[in-house]
Design a protein around this motif. Sequence first.
Motif, PDB file in Angstrom:
ATOM      1  N   LYS A 151       0.883  -1.165  -0.121  1.00  0.00           N
ATOM      2  CA  LYS A 151       0.007  -0.023   0.059  1.00  0.00           C
ATOM      3  C   LYS A 151       0.866   1.263   0.031  1.00  0.00           C
ATOM      4  O   LYS A 151       1.683   1.508   0.951  1.00  0.00           O
ATOM      5  CB  LYS A 151      -0.901  -0.034   1.274  1.00  0.00           C
ATOM      6  CG  LYS A 151      -1.779   1.158   1.177  1.00  0.00           C
ATOM      7  CD  LYS A 151      -2.707   1.122   2.599  1.00  0.00           C
ATOM      8  CE  LYS A 151      -3.644   2.303   2.703  1.00  0.00           C
ATOM      9  NZ  LYS A 151      -4.221   2.641   4.026  1.00  0.00           N
ATOM     10  N   ARG A 179      -2.065   5.133  -4.114  1.00  0.00           N
ATOM     11  CA  ARG A 179      -3.206   6.363  -4.000  1.00  0.00           C
ATOM     12  C   ARG A 179      -2.418   7.658  -3.829  1.00  0.00           C
ATOM     13  O   ARG A 179      -1.328   7.816  -3.361  1.00  0.00           O
ATOM     14  CB  ARG A 179      -3.771   6.247  -2.758  1.00  0.00           C
ATOM     15  CG  ARG A 179      -4.679   7.523  -2.452  1.00  0.00           C
ATOM     16  CD  ARG A 179      -5.650   7.236  -1.150  1.00  0.00           C
ATOM     17  NE  ARG A 179      -6.182   8.563  -0.983  1.00  0.00           N
ATOM     18  CZ  ARG A 179      -7.094   8.848   0.043  1.00  0.00           C
ATOM     19  NH1 ARG A 179      -7.281   7.814   1.031  1.00  0.00           N
ATOM     20  NH2 ARG A 179      -7.630  10.075   0.372  1.00  0.00           N
ATOM     21  N   SER A 227       5.708  -4.231   5.528  1.00  0.00           N
ATOM     22  CA  SER A 227       4.560  -4.528   5.821  1.00  0.00           C
ATOM     23  C   SER A 227       4.839  -5.795   6.709  1.00  0.00           C
ATOM     24  O   SER A 227       4.991  -6.818   6.053  1.00  0.00           O
ATOM     25  CB  SER A 227       3.569  -4.750   4.780  1.00  0.00           C
ATOM     26  OG  SER A 227       2.356  -5.140   5.432  1.00  0.00           O
ATOM     27  N   ASP A 233      -0.394  -0.965  -4.464  1.00  0.00           N
ATOM     28  CA  ASP A 233      -1.793  -0.419  -4.605  1.00  0.00           C
ATOM     29  C   ASP A 233      -1.432   1.299  -4.362  1.00  0.00           C
ATOM     30  O   ASP A 233      -1.409   1.329  -3.165  1.00  0.00           O
ATOM     31  CB  ASP A 233      -2.669  -1.085  -3.516  1.00  0.00           C
ATOM     32  CG  ASP A 233      -4.154  -0.447  -3.535  1.00  0.00           C
ATOM     33  OD1 ASP A 233      -4.384   0.120  -4.434  1.00  0.00           O
ATOM     34  OD2 ASP A 233      -4.858  -0.796  -2.552  1.00  0.00           O
ATOM     35  N   ALA A 239      -0.378   3.564   5.636  1.00  0.00           N
ATOM     36  CA  ALA A 239       0.462   3.146   4.345  1.00  0.00           C
ATOM     37  C   ALA A 239       1.816   2.203   4.812  1.00  0.00           C
ATOM     38  O   ALA A 239       2.069   2.498   5.584  1.00  0.00           O
ATOM     39  CB  ALA A 239       1.050   4.369   3.538  1.00  0.00           C
TER      40      ALA A 239
END
Length: 197
Positions: free
Chosen positions: A6, A40, A180, A38, A74
């Motif tokens: 993310k 943003r 992550s 992914d 994130a």
Amino acid sequence: MSRKLKVVAVSGSLQRPSRTLVLVDQLLAALGNEVAIDARVISLGEIGPQFAGVLYRNQLPAAVEESIAAIESADLLLVASPVYRGSYTGLFKHLFDFVHHEALTDKPVLLAATGGSDRHALVIDHQLRPLFSFFQARTLPIGVYAVEKDFEGYEIANPALRERIALAVARAVPQLRDASPAAAPVIRKPAPVALAA
């Protein structure tokens, strides 16, 4: 299969079109070629007017609060700001004033900036790194700084800038394997290249 990384990118430019946003998009594209992401993008040009006069987080409009929550959750932050008076924009700093001081601990952060000339190139190391050091984030080794002459209109025209983007991503990818705790990102391996005899 491991989940995608993310990535939340913050563009500190208030204008559209924006060279800073072009740089953000190119960094995301280069990162996406190496790691399953992914992505943003949070553009201050879009949300800035909604929080410019807000003093406390509990006063933020829902859309801005959701953007702050995205930053805090994130796996990787990509942050970029145009340079004004030798530093990042005031609204860029104001956005991060709402981020919880422990939310970015150990989070990898890729730094970028744009400016009118080379004289502001140290903004990454003298302004952006200290800001994210306060948060105890893990700023990635190579930042990307671009000047107006690196662009033709709002497209990157300088091959040296493209090389810098590629180098920043190449140096970042090994450090993203542990970004992550839930799952390591899917690292895409380049296809073998035949060498000339």
